[in-house]
Design an enzyme around this catalytic site. Structure first.
Site, PDB file in Angstrom:
ATOM      1  N   GLU A   1       0.824  -1.214   0.000  1.00  0.00           N
ATOM      2  CA  GLU A   1       0.000   0.000   0.000  1.00  0.00           C
ATOM      3  C   GLU A   1       0.863   1.272   0.000  1.00  0.00           C
ATOM      4  O   GLU A   1       0.377   2.352  -0.350  1.00  0.00           O
ATOM      5  CB  GLU A   1      -0.919   0.018   1.231  1.00  0.00           C
TER       6      GLU A   1
ATOM      7  N   GLY B   1     -12.857  -2.273   3.146  1.00  0.00           N
ATOM      8  CA  GLY B   1     -14.071  -2.953   2.700  1.00  0.00           C
ATOM      9  C   GLY B   1     -15.207  -1.945   2.611  1.00  0.00           C
ATOM     10  O   GLY B   1     -15.374  -1.122   3.508  1.00  0.00           O
TER      11      GLY B   1
ATOM     12  N   MET C   1      -8.814  -1.454   9.403  1.00  0.00           N
ATOM     13  CA  MET C   1      -8.271  -1.932  10.676  1.00  0.00           C
ATOM     14  C   MET C   1      -7.263  -0.986  11.344  1.00  0.00           C
ATOM     15  O   MET C   1      -6.610  -1.391  12.300  1.00  0.00           O
ATOM     16  CB  MET C   1      -7.648  -3.326  10.465  1.00  0.00           C
TER      17      MET C   1
ATOM     18  N   ASP D   1     -13.169  -4.590  -1.470  1.00  0.00           N
ATOM     19  CA  ASP D   1     -14.141  -5.675  -1.265  1.00  0.00           C
ATOM     20  C   ASP D   1     -15.386  -5.074  -0.613  1.00  0.00           C
ATOM     21  O   ASP D   1     -15.405  -3.879  -0.303  1.00  0.00           O
ATOM     22  CB  ASP D   1     -13.539  -6.747  -0.349  1.00  0.00           C
TER      23      ASP D   1
HETATM   24  N1  ADE Z   1      -9.484  -3.934   4.674  1.00  0.00           N
HETATM   25  C1  ADE Z   1      -9.874  -4.245   3.427  1.00  0.00           C
HETATM   26  N2  ADE Z   1     -11.020  -4.968   3.462  1.00  0.00           N
HETATM   27  C2  ADE Z   1     -11.345  -5.093   4.766  1.00  0.00           C
HETATM   28  C3  ADE Z   1     -12.397  -5.740   5.444  1.00  0.00           C
HETATM   29  N3  ADE Z   1     -13.341  -6.382   4.775  1.00  0.00           N
HETATM   30  N4  ADE Z   1     -12.427  -5.678   6.789  1.00  0.00           N
HETATM   31  C4  ADE Z   1     -11.455  -5.022   7.471  1.00  0.00           C
HETATM   32  N5  ADE Z   1     -10.433  -4.409   6.881  1.00  0.00           N
HETATM   33  C5  ADE Z   1     -10.368  -4.434   5.537  1.00  0.00           C
END
Ligand code: ADE
Length: 292
Positions: A46, A112, A223, A247
C-alpha cells in the site's frame, strides 16, 4: 600638557569600540525547516508505490519500525508501514509524531465497502473515523463508547473528525487525476466522502457489514484509521484517512481482496500522490491578489 591630552587619547582609543556597540546588530533569522507530511499505510504494497517516488531518501529506525524521510512532489515527507491492526497503527503513529513532528498525517490503503453505492476501485475520503469495536458488552449486547483522553481526562468524541483542509485538498486532488477502472469494467471509479470505521477484525460477513452500516452509518471498514485518528486527535495533529475499496466486507471479501487489491491500491496511491501535489500548490486564498 600630557595630563590634558591623556583623556583625549583614551577617548580616541575607545571610539571604535563605542561605534561598534552603538551599531544595531543585524541578526539573520533562518526560518525553521518546514515540518514534514507523514504518510502511513498498514502494508508494504500500500505504501511502496508512493515510496518509489520519494527523492533524497534517508532511513531511520525507531523501536524496530523503519521510517523513510525525503521529498515528494518537492515537499518534505516521512513514510512508514505500520503493520496491520489498531495497536500497530497507534505505535507507528506515536513514533512518527514524537520523532518527526509532522505537520499533517495521511493514512492510505484499502478498505471494505459498507455502502451499496460504493464499487470496488472507488476511493473513500474519510470525513470522520471511529473504532467499531471499542465499548462495553452487556446484557443488551455491544454498546460503543469512547475512552478518555489521558492527556486531558476528558472523554474522547465518538468519532474523530478528519482535517477539513486536508479533505478539501483531497477534493481538489481528485480533479487532477483519473482513477483506474477495475479490470473488464468501463465504469470510472469515484472519489467520495464517507465515514470509515476501524476494528481489529477483517470483516467478511454480510451480517456484520449490515450492523456496521446501520450502527455507525459507516461507508467503509478497515483496521487502522481510527487508531491513527485517536493518536493524532490527542496530540492535536491534523490527519486524513483515505482508502481504496477492495471488497464489500461480505462472505466474498477474502477472494475480492486478492483480485481487487492491485486496482484498489493503485487508486488510493493515485489520490494520495495527487493530494501531496495539491498540498504544495498555493491555495486560492493564499495567492497574491492581482491588480485589476
Ligand atoms: N481492509 C480491506 N477490506 C477489509 C475488510 N473487509 N475488513 C477489514 N479491513 C479491511
Amino acid at each position: 600638557m600630557t595630563g590634558f591630552y591623556r583623556p583625549v587619547r583614551w577617548m580616541l582609543l575607545l571610539l571604535p569600540l563605542a561605534l561598534v556597540s552603538a551599531t544595531p546588530t543585524v541578526r539573520v533569522v533562518t526560518p525553521p525547516p518546514p515540518r514534514p507530511l507523514g504518510i502511513l499505510a498498514a502494508m508494504k504494497p500500500e505504501l511502496e508505490p508512493i515510496a518509489e517516488h520519494v527523492t533524497d531518501k534517508s532511513f531511520l529506525t525507531y523501536l524496530g519500525i523503519p521510517f523513510t524521510t525525503g521529498r515528494l512532489e518537492g515537499r518534505p515527507v516521512v513514510l512508514a508501514v505500520t503493520g496491520v491492526g489498531k495497536v500497530n497503527a497507534a505505535v507507528a503513529t506515536t513514533l512518527l509524531l514524537d520523532h518527526f513532528q509532522p505537520a499533517q498525517v495521511i493514512f492510505t490503503g484499502i478498505a471494505g465497502g459498507l455502502n451499496n453505492e460504493l464499487h470496488i476501485g472507488d476511493v473513500v475520503v474519510a470525513s470522520k473515523v471511529a473504532q467499531h469495536d471499542l465499548g462495553a458488552f452487556g446484557p443488551a449486547g455491544f454498546q460503543p463508547s469512547p475512552v478518555r483522553n489521558p492527556l486531558t481526562g476528558k472523554p474522547n468524541p465518538p468519532f474523530f473528525e478528519c482535517d477539513p483542509k486536508l479533505i478539501e485538498a483531497a477534493h481538489r486532488a481528485a480533479g487532477r487525476r483519473a482513477l483506474t477502472p477495475m479490470e473488464g469494467s468501463f465504469r470510472s471509479p469515484r472519489v467520495v466522502d464517507g465515514v470509515i470505521v476501524t476494528g481489529d477484525v477483517f470483516v467478511a460477513s454480510a451480517e456484520k457489514r449490515n450492523s456496521l452500516r446501520t450502527g455507525f452509518e459507516a461507508d467503509a471498514v478497515e483496521m487502522e484509521g481510527a487508531a491513527v485518528g485517536q493518536v493524532c486527535y490527542q496530540q492535536q495533529v491534523p490527519f486524513l484517512v483515505l482508502r481504496g475499496i477492495s471488497d464489500s466486507a461480505d462472505e466474498r471479501a477474502s477472494s475480492d481482496v486478492k483480485s481487487a487489491m492491485r486496482t484498489a491500491v493503485q487508486n488510493s496511491v493515485a489520490l494520495t500522490m495527487s493530494l501531496v501535489a495539491e498540498l504544495n500548490e498555493p491555495t486560492p486564498a493564499s495567492q497574491p491578489a492581482t491588480a485589476r
